[in-house]
Design an enzyme around this catalytic site. Structure first.
Site, PDB file in Angstrom:
ATOM      1  N   ASP A  74      69.260 -34.784 -19.644  1.00 38.28           N
ATOM      2  CA  ASP A  74      68.854 -34.590 -18.261  1.00 38.28           C
ATOM      3  C   ASP A  74      67.876 -35.692 -17.877  1.00 38.28           C
ATOM      4  OD1 ASP A  74      66.059 -33.671 -18.829  1.00 38.28           O
ATOM      5  OD2 ASP A  74      67.045 -31.906 -19.646  1.00 38.28           O
ATOM      6  N   TYR A 100      68.878 -31.127 -30.389  1.00 35.35           N
ATOM      7  CA  TYR A 100      68.519 -29.709 -30.323  1.00 35.35           C
ATOM      8  C   TYR A 100      68.107 -29.203 -31.712  1.00 35.35           C
ATOM      9  CZ  TYR A 100      69.973 -28.869 -25.488  1.00 35.35           C
ATOM     10  OH  TYR A 100      70.055 -28.853 -24.122  1.00 35.35           O
ATOM     11  N   LYS A 108      75.973 -25.264 -13.165  1.00 34.50           N
ATOM     12  CA  LYS A 108      74.711 -25.959 -12.898  1.00 34.50           C
ATOM     13  C   LYS A 108      74.827 -27.421 -13.263  1.00 34.50           C
ATOM     14  CE  LYS A 108      70.830 -25.307 -15.331  1.00 34.50           C
ATOM     15  NZ  LYS A 108      69.767 -24.445 -15.885  1.00 34.50           N
ATOM     16  N   LYS A 136      72.575 -31.124 -13.703  1.00 33.72           N
ATOM     17  CA  LYS A 136      71.285 -31.788 -13.835  1.00 33.72           C
ATOM     18  C   LYS A 136      71.157 -32.868 -12.755  1.00 33.72           C
ATOM     19  CE  LYS A 136      70.136 -29.523 -17.573  1.00 33.72           C
ATOM     20  NZ  LYS A 136      68.925 -28.681 -17.679  1.00 33.72           N
ATOM     21  N   ASP A 192      69.213 -28.693 -11.338  1.00 35.48           N
ATOM     22  CA  ASP A 192      68.047 -28.598 -12.227  1.00 35.48           C
ATOM     23  C   ASP A 192      67.433 -29.978 -12.395  1.00 35.48           C
ATOM     24  OD1 ASP A 192      66.204 -28.112 -14.227  1.00 35.48           O
ATOM     25  OD2 ASP A 192      67.650 -27.316 -15.668  1.00 35.48           O
ATOM     26  N   GLU A 243      66.037 -25.907  -9.771  1.00 35.81           N
ATOM     27  CA  GLU A 243      65.306 -25.429 -10.946  1.00 35.81           C
ATOM     28  C   GLU A 243      64.297 -26.477 -11.405  1.00 35.81           C
ATOM     29  OE1 GLU A 243      66.589 -24.185 -15.515  1.00 35.81           O
ATOM     30  OE2 GLU A 243      67.966 -23.861 -13.822  1.00 35.81           O
ATOM     31  N   GLU A 289      61.395 -21.736 -17.635  1.00 39.12           N
ATOM     32  CA  GLU A 289      61.694 -22.010 -19.036  1.00 39.12           C
ATOM     33  C   GLU A 289      60.544 -22.686 -19.764  1.00 39.12           C
ATOM     34  OE1 GLU A 289      64.274 -25.770 -19.940  1.00 39.12           O
ATOM     35  OE2 GLU A 289      64.993 -24.976 -18.020  1.00 39.12           O
ATOM     36  N   ASP A 349      62.304 -17.383 -20.914  1.00 34.77           N
ATOM     37  CA  ASP A 349      62.841 -18.064 -22.084  1.00 34.77           C
ATOM     38  C   ASP A 349      62.446 -17.234 -23.300  1.00 34.77           C
ATOM     39  OD1 ASP A 349      62.545 -19.962 -24.502  1.00 34.77           O
ATOM     40  OD2 ASP A 349      63.679 -21.190 -23.086  1.00 34.77           O
ATOM     41  N   HIS A 395      66.691 -18.781 -18.815  1.00 31.94           N
ATOM     42  CA  HIS A 395      67.082 -20.053 -19.424  1.00 31.94           C
ATOM     43  C   HIS A 395      67.715 -19.759 -20.774  1.00 31.94           C
ATOM     44  CE1 HIS A 395      65.871 -23.479 -22.191  1.00 31.94           C
ATOM     45  NE2 HIS A 395      66.670 -24.068 -21.331  1.00 31.94           N
ATOM     46  N   ALA A 396      68.782 -20.493 -21.094  1.00 26.94           N
ATOM     47  CA  ALA A 396      69.421 -20.334 -22.405  1.00 26.94           C
ATOM     48  C   ALA A 396      69.938 -21.697 -22.853  1.00 26.94           C
ATOM     49  CB  ALA A 396      70.516 -19.285 -22.344  1.00 26.94           C
ATOM     50  N   GLU A 427      72.118 -17.987 -18.192  1.00 28.19           N
ATOM     51  CA  GLU A 427      72.690 -19.308 -18.464  1.00 28.19           C
ATOM     52  C   GLU A 427      73.524 -19.265 -19.740  1.00 28.19           C
ATOM     53  OE1 GLU A 427      71.262 -23.978 -18.584  1.00 28.19           O
ATOM     54  OE2 GLU A 427      69.809 -22.422 -19.107  1.00 28.19           O
TER      55      GLU A 427
END
Length: 448
Positions: free
Chosen positions: A25, A33, A226, A228, A256, A282, A308, A331, A358-359, A389
């Site tokens: 993003d 992650y 959604k 970014k 977002d 967002e 989040e 979150d 948020h997920a 999400e």
């Protein structure tokens, strides 16, 4: 027969998602992650068979790569508070553990009640909930939903909230939702919970990929996607136009900005995007800027969502007091676990603001589904204007992964918090010694 927590493991787990730009993003262009992951083990089971089986509780904090080792060290600092104590089984036990971890004066000094130490407390609290729900033979959403309103109120730390939400008011909210719990739980199992997907919208994806994934999302039953935004206004206008053309006028498209803008930029940018009918903007600015969010909400026509990266229940309270948000985005791994998220759900119910969590991430879909489902059954009693999400990656690393059918989350049936990562995934992705990361070492790193 007593049950004791006898083991406490912490792992630094990372996935090289930056290689495909998954999760990219405007603020976070190359995330890997990651999860700082904790396992609690008991000496014996007190389940229905009392057969001596060791029960494990699993929890984690989500990060995006560098710094995950700091998060893991913070979780490790919680070890003395857990090892040797009776394994929590009841609301009283879970409330006591939450307060002990968040009220320790020396650890609290590092926040207070925000940042790395607060998230670490949440990882341990969530692992304790996983453990307790497994002992009860219930998924966490059901375990929570079967507690009495009085038990639920006892889980919440009302310090700093009573100017807006008192324990008596929280009790009234929960008692008002008590009739119909059984029917809503049955409907949840039959129909699932509404979801939306961010999978088409990562900023690093090509236009062709965006369009293809947006059309696939609609075909899969999603009624909201959604995108970014926040890198370049011209690019965002082009991408949003392409997405709108791909999905048609009846599918919601949220956008977002991931904290990218100052307030005037957010107002200008969203005014320019408004013709494409975004459902919400967002994180338009700093998650700590309550008045900034209120100004963005007042200064342009699109609804505002955030949460989040909101540090704790107090900031959520102020966002709601200031009329700064249209959607609250909890979150599962940012604040101090289930207990603090329960406080936020109650605050949102008091103000009548929908909660749309948020997920995505690593395991966040798995966790937060339980909180929204509990909210539907026992707090708000509604899923109107509420969605969770969903991001379609990394679920294969979990023993009880999220299941999506026709654009809805299927209610988990397995006992616990759906947090257990597969042992093979932990071994392969442990940083830096796991084979996934050893294979990515540069020649310079290998020579050190």
């Amino acid at each position: 027969m007593s049950q004791t927590v006898t083991d406490f493991e912490v792992h630094d787990i990372r996935f090289p998602t930056s290689e495909q730009l998954d999760g990219s993003d405007a603020m976070n262009p190359d995330p890997d992650y990651s999860a700082a992951y904790v396992v609690l083990r008991t000496d014996t089971s007190l389940g229905p068979e009392a057969d001596g089986t060791v029960i494990e509780g699993h929890g984690f904090c989500f990060t995006i790569g560098r710094g995950n080792e700091v998060m893991a060290a913070a979780i490790e600092a919680m070890r003395p508070y857990v090892i040797g104590r009776p394994a929590p089984r009841t609301a009283a036990d879970l409330g006591a553990l939450y307060r002990e971890l968040t009220h320790d004066s020396q650890l609290r000094w590092l926040g207070p009640e925000k940042g790395v130490m607060h998230m670490a407390a949440g990882a341990v609290v969530n692992a304790a909930w996983d453990l307790a729900a497994k002992q009860a033979g219930r998924p966490v959403w059901q375990f929570l939903s079967e507690m009495t309103p009085q038990e639920l109120v006892s889980l919440v730390d009302f310090r700093y909230l009573t100017d807006v939400l008192t324990p008596d008011e929280a009790l009234e909210i929960l008692q008002a939702a008590e009739p119909g719990r059984t029917e809503r739980a049955e409907r949840l199992r039959a129909e699932g919970y509404p979801a939306y997907t961010t999978s088409p919208g990562w900023l690093g994806y090509s236009d062709d990929k965006l369009v293809r994934l947006a059309k696939e999302a609609v075909a899969d039953g999603f009624t909201q996607i959604k995108l970014k935004v926040g890198g370049d206004l011209g690019d965002d206008i082009r991408r949003l136009a392409l997405a709108r053309e791909a999905v048609g006028p009846d599918i919601r498209i949220a956008v977002d900005a991931n904290q990218r803008w100052d307030v005037p930029d957010a107002v200008e940018w969203m005014t320019a995007l408004a013709p494409y009918d975004p459902h919400w903007i967002e994180e338009p600015t700093s998650p700590d800027d309550i008045l900034g969010h209120a100004a963005v909400r007042a200064g342009q026509p699109i609804k505002v969502a955030t949460g989040e990266h909101v540090a704790n229940r107090v900031v959520f309270k102020q966002l709601l007091q200031a009329g700064a948000v249209d959607f609250v985005q909890i979150d599962a791994a940012r604040v101090a676990g289930v207990n603090e998220n329960l406080a936020i759900l109650l605050l949102a119910a008091k103000f009548g603001v929908p909660v749309c969590p948020h997920a995505g991430g690593v395991g966040l879909c798995e966790l937060v589904q339980h909180l929204s489902m509990f909210d539907y059954v026992a707090v708000s009693g509604s899923w109107e204007n509420r969605v969770i999400e969903y991001v379609d990656h990394l679920h294969e690393h979990f023993a009880d992964p999220t299941v999506i059918e026709a654009g809805r989350y299927v209610a988990p049936r397995a006992p616990g918090f759906s947090a257990r990562m597969l042992p093979a995934s932990i071994t392969a992705h442990r940083y830096p010694e796991g084979p996934v990361w050893q294979a990515r070492r540069t020649p310079e790193e290998a020579d050190r």
